[in-house]
Design a protein around this motif. Sequence first.
Motif: not given
Length: 297
Positions: A270, A247-248, A208, A244, A204-205
């Motif tokens: 993103v 983080w985005r 993204p 997710l 995910m990182h």
Amino acid sequence: MIDPFSEVVMLLQPGAPFSKIVSGAGAWRVSREESGQVFYCAILEGACLIQADEHEPITLQEGDFVLIPSAHNFAMSSLEPPPDGVDAAPVALPDGEFRLGVLDVPPDVRSLVGYCVFGAPDAALLVPLLPQLVLARGESRLMTLVQLVGEECRARRPARDVVLARLLEVLLVEALRTTSESAASPGLLRGLADERLSVSIRRMHEMPARRWTVAQLATEAALSRSAFFERFSRIMGTTPMEYLSAWRMALAKDLLLRGGRGLADIAERVGYSSVNTFSVAFTRHVGVPPGRYARRP
């Protein structure tokens, strides 16, 4: 390789502008109701109790370090708290130390306590990615830093405040990264300590912008969709898609504040297919549209 923990810490911009040495003797108790400040405590000698928010009381002993990234209600006390439950008022001693309880006897406990700050705008979006409570025990590197901070607190050397600020920043990061799975509440540290979940978190990182689904993330973790969702939610304290999204949004805020990129470019970076869907999601998470957020002073 992308290090999710480093990314979160760098975006949070941690600092530690305040600390003091506090000792206690006899029966004493002190409680605080804060607005989500980052509290930490290192036990230099002796032992005491701490209870934070909804957690069970924890006995802290020499060498223990506790960090609460978002403390709202917590109390510290002697191992035998006063029966009346009344808070003690700290008394400043001539050497700069603060005393709780009885003044004219040797202390039962001595600790370094303080508050950290996160310099990131709206750090509240990132703090939930961290554990609610971090407890590190027997970490020699951590206690070396605590000892250096304690010495610097007592000294009156040139550039004391500058050195102290840097030491406390390192202390904060070291406390977060050395915490074992068993000593952390649900959050990013426990997720990265899980050999299956850590793969999906890193993906995910790393990507993204990818149109991730729970099924795709489960495949990365080599788990069934249902097993992955349950395991992720239990260990991380949030669902995969909620993590997710958080983080985005953190990445989007960072890009908006840096400037130089259009909304379409940021939306794509993103993981949103259009400016409109990105703007709706951003406004829901942050409270203001991305254009207005970018223009904030």
